[in-house]
Design a protein around this motif. Structure first.
Motif, short mmCIF file in Angstrom:
data_model
loop_
_atom_site.label_atom_id
_atom_site.label_comp_id
_atom_site.label_asym_id
_atom_site.label_seq_id
_atom_site.Cartn_x
_atom_site.Cartn_y
_atom_site.Cartn_z
N ARG A 1 -43.29 -4.80 -53.41
CA ARG A 1 -44.02 -3.96 -54.36
C ARG A 1 -43.10 -3.19 -55.30
NH1 ARG A 1 -48.94 -0.89 -52.32
NH2 ARG A 1 -47.91 0.59 -53.65
N LEU A 2 -41.84 -3.08 -54.94
CA LEU A 2 -40.95 -2.21 -55.70
C LEU A 2 -40.01 -3.02 -56.58
CD1 LEU A 2 -39.97 0.26 -52.88
CD2 LEU A 2 -41.71 0.56 -54.63
N ARG A 3 -39.45 -2.34 -57.59
CA ARG A 3 -38.54 -3.00 -58.51
C ARG A 3 -37.31 -2.14 -58.74
NH1 ARG A 3 -41.16 -6.36 -57.34
NH2 ARG A 3 -42.55 -7.75 -58.46
N GLY A 4 -36.24 -2.80 -59.13
CA GLY A 4 -35.04 -2.13 -59.65
C GLY A 4 -34.52 -0.98 -58.80
N VAL A 5 -34.39 0.16 -59.47
CA VAL A 5 -33.80 1.33 -58.82
C VAL A 5 -34.59 1.74 -57.58
CG1 VAL A 5 -33.25 3.74 -59.18
CG2 VAL A 5 -32.90 2.14 -61.00
N PHE A 6 -35.90 1.56 -57.62
CA PHE A 6 -36.73 1.98 -56.49
C PHE A 6 -36.43 1.12 -55.26
CE2 PHE A 6 -38.72 3.75 -60.09
CZ PHE A 6 -39.24 4.95 -59.65
N GLN A 7 -36.19 -0.17 -55.51
CA GLN A 7 -35.79 -1.04 -54.40
C GLN A 7 -34.46 -0.57 -53.83
OE1 GLN A 7 -35.86 -4.93 -56.08
NE2 GLN A 7 -37.33 -5.67 -54.61
N PHE B 1 -32.39 -5.72 -56.23
CA PHE B 1 -31.33 -4.72 -56.15
C PHE B 1 -31.38 -4.10 -54.76
CE2 PHE B 1 -29.24 -1.01 -58.60
CZ PHE B 1 -28.06 -1.27 -57.94
N SER B 2 -30.94 -4.89 -53.76
CA SER B 2 -31.00 -4.42 -52.37
C SER B 2 -29.63 -3.93 -51.96
CB SER B 2 -31.43 -5.56 -51.47
OG SER B 2 -30.98 -5.35 -50.16
N ARG C 1 -42.66 -0.63 -62.57
CA ARG C 1 -43.31 -1.92 -62.37
C ARG C 1 -42.55 -3.07 -63.04
NH1 ARG C 1 -47.73 -1.62 -65.12
NH2 ARG C 1 -47.68 0.56 -65.69
N VAL C 2 -41.90 -2.76 -64.17
CA VAL C 2 -41.44 -3.86 -65.02
C VAL C 2 -40.13 -4.44 -64.55
CG1 VAL C 2 -40.38 -4.06 -67.28
CG2 VAL C 2 -42.76 -3.59 -67.05
N VAL C 3 -39.82 -5.59 -65.06
CA VAL C 3 -38.63 -6.37 -64.82
C VAL C 3 -37.35 -5.58 -65.00
CG1 VAL C 3 -37.56 -8.49 -65.56
CG2 VAL C 3 -39.95 -8.07 -66.05
N ARG C 4 -36.37 -5.83 -64.16
CA ARG C 4 -35.03 -5.28 -64.40
C ARG C 4 -34.33 -6.22 -65.36
NH1 ARG C 4 -37.27 -6.52 -59.44
NH2 ARG C 4 -36.78 -8.66 -59.07
#
Lengths: 289, 195
Positions: free
Chosen positions: A84-90, A34-35, B191-194
């Motif tokens: 290191r980041l995922r989803g909304v944080f990305q 999610f960039s 941490r977890v998958v979207r």
């Protein structure tokens, strides 16, 4: 026909440039990242291309290659911490990247001209170049999506845990997506620089980011033609809605909301799903009879 | 209304209901084989403010939770399924109300109101919650104070155009080094998958 085409040449060019930016957004979304960094990459590419043309007097293809390389480099560097980041944080981190690029563009006056921007950039690209470049981008992305890389992107987007269990290195594929997105974003930015005559840092802020994202969301994020269709619709729509004058933005927003509610997969993907389902029922009926 | 930990709710308890007067109830009781309400009751606001038709359309689409059939004429919903929906409505309501209140305060503080006044705060709100930690109320307060301080200090000692660069670099750094923020706990979503 030819008259019509010539009369709307600049609109046509705008669609092509927008679609390259849309592909920059598309490739990261396809790989499940999610960039929102496209606007930042475009800014870096645009300034690289413009400075090469203005200060060093290079031909346009050097500028465009340098712009794409600059974007790819930025994408590669950005991918490193973002793994290191995922989803909304990305999304928030890339949003921060866009803001940082914009404020550096405003602050570094000796290089970027600050808030006044760079002016008098020679208009070097023509519609033929744009067509050729868009065709190359489409071809590269199309062939990429048919290889194991495209399949790996699809799996990572659908479920990262499954991807890991299949032995796909999520981090390296996402880095590849970032580098590709950076290269396309830089290229799009370079084209903007050579088409617009002038650049200011605010061109590459929140509005550009939102429009790149909405091209992909409206067009579709799985099919390869999705971003092109999205860019086409959203660039032509304000021209068609010209009689509405001040309400054009409201029409745009309303259309986006309706599209999200009723066609959540985007125009191309929804049609694709519809056709596939129809074919499946037809095959079923034939098997029954 | 206090919902129990677990249990069932009927449609009349979830959706808003109109008033049934004593006369109407009496008339309904006189009808043969009618499913109309036979007992008088006051109007109730319900837990989820949608109509009967919207509710059932939503169930068909998957937007609202699936019912449980206890008998041929008894359809119920689990309390556990209903509670997240109520929380959704409440969250959006509270979020809108707080943003409106903040808008009033900004208007009072700067003595001006115009249609683009929200734009600079769009991203600053993100910075504040990431700084303080998602889900931490005290963190949001401290994050807000910190953001204001950093912004004022950079504007007065360095340069006004650099203040944005510093704030967003700070946001970037915090996301990388401590994604949970100053006071937040590491949630599973970080941490977890979207999906």
């Amino acid at each position: 026909m030819n008259d019509f085409f010539m009369g709307h040449l600049s609109l046509f060019e705008l669609i092509l440039v927008s679609s390259i930016l849309a592909y920059s957004q598309y490739i990261v979304l396809r790989a499940g990242v999610f960039s929102m960094a496209t606007a930042g990459f475009a800014s870096l590419g645009a300034y690289t291309a413009a400075l090469l043309a203005l200060r060093v007097d290079q031909p346009f293809w050097v500028g465009l290659i340098a712009a794409a390389a600059m974007g790819a480099l930025a994408g590669g560097i950005l991918a490193w911490p973002l793994a290191r980041l995922r989803g909304v944080f990305q999304a928030i981190a890339t949003l921060a990247f866009v803001q940082i690029v914009m404020s550096v563009g405003l602050y570094w006056e000796s290089l970027t001209g600050g808030a006044l921007g760079l002016n008098g950039i020679p208009n070097l690209v023509h519609v033929g170049h744009l067509l050729l470049l868009t065709a190359i981008v489409l071809y590269v992305l199309f062939s990429l999506s048919r290889t194991s890389i495209g399949r790996a992107f699809d799996i990572i987007r659908q479920d990262e845990t499954v991807a890991v269990s299949l032995g796909i290195s999520v981090v390296s594929y996402q880095r590849l997506a970032f580098v590709l997105s950076g290269a396309l974003g830089g290229l799009g930015g370079g084209l903007m620089a050579y088409r617009n005559y002038s650049l200011v840092p605010e061109d590459f802020g929140f509005p550009l980011l939102i429009s790149a994202l909405s091209f992909v969301v409206l067009g579709g994020r799985i099919a390869i033609t999705g971003p092109l269709v999205g860019a086409l619709i959203l660039t032509i729509l304000p021209e068609i809605a010209r009689p509405l004058s001040d309400y054009r933005l409201a029409v745009n927003g309303a259309l986006m909301i309706l599209a999200i509610i009723y066609w959540p997969y985007g125009v191309v993907d929804t049609l694709d799903i519809h056709w596939r389902r129809r074919r499946a029922t037809r095959v079923q009926q034939e098997a029954r009879s | 209304m206090q919902l129990p930990e677990t249990g069932f709710l009927r449609e009349s308890q979830i959706l808003p209901q109109r008033e049934i007067s004593v006369e109407e109830a009496e008339r309904n009781r006189a009808l043969p084989n009618s499913t109309r309400p036979k007992r008088a009751r006051p109007a109730t606001p319900g837990l989820i403010p949608v109509s009967h038709a919207t509710w059932w359309r939503g169930i068909k689409d998957g937007r609202f939770p699936q019912p449980v059939k206890l008998g041929t004429r008894t359809t119920v919903w689990r309390v556990e399924d209903i509670r997240p929906d109520i929380a959704y409505f409440q969250t959006f309501f509270i979020s809108g109300a707080l943003a409106g209140a903040a808008g009033v305060i900004i208007g009072l503080a700067f003595n001006s109101v115009h249609f683009l006044m929200g734009e600079p705060f769009l991203l600053k709100a993100f910075v504040v919650i990431v700084l303080g930690g998602l889900g931490s109320i005290g963190g949001a307060l401290v994050g807000g104070l910190l953001l204001g301080l950093i912004q004022t200090i950079t504007v007065s000692y360095l340069s006004s155009s650099l203040s944005d660069a510093i704030i967003y670099s700070l946001l970037f750094g915090i996301l990388l080094l401590r994604p949970s923020g100053l006071f937040g706990k590491l949630h599973i979503e970080t941490r977890v998958v979207r999906s």
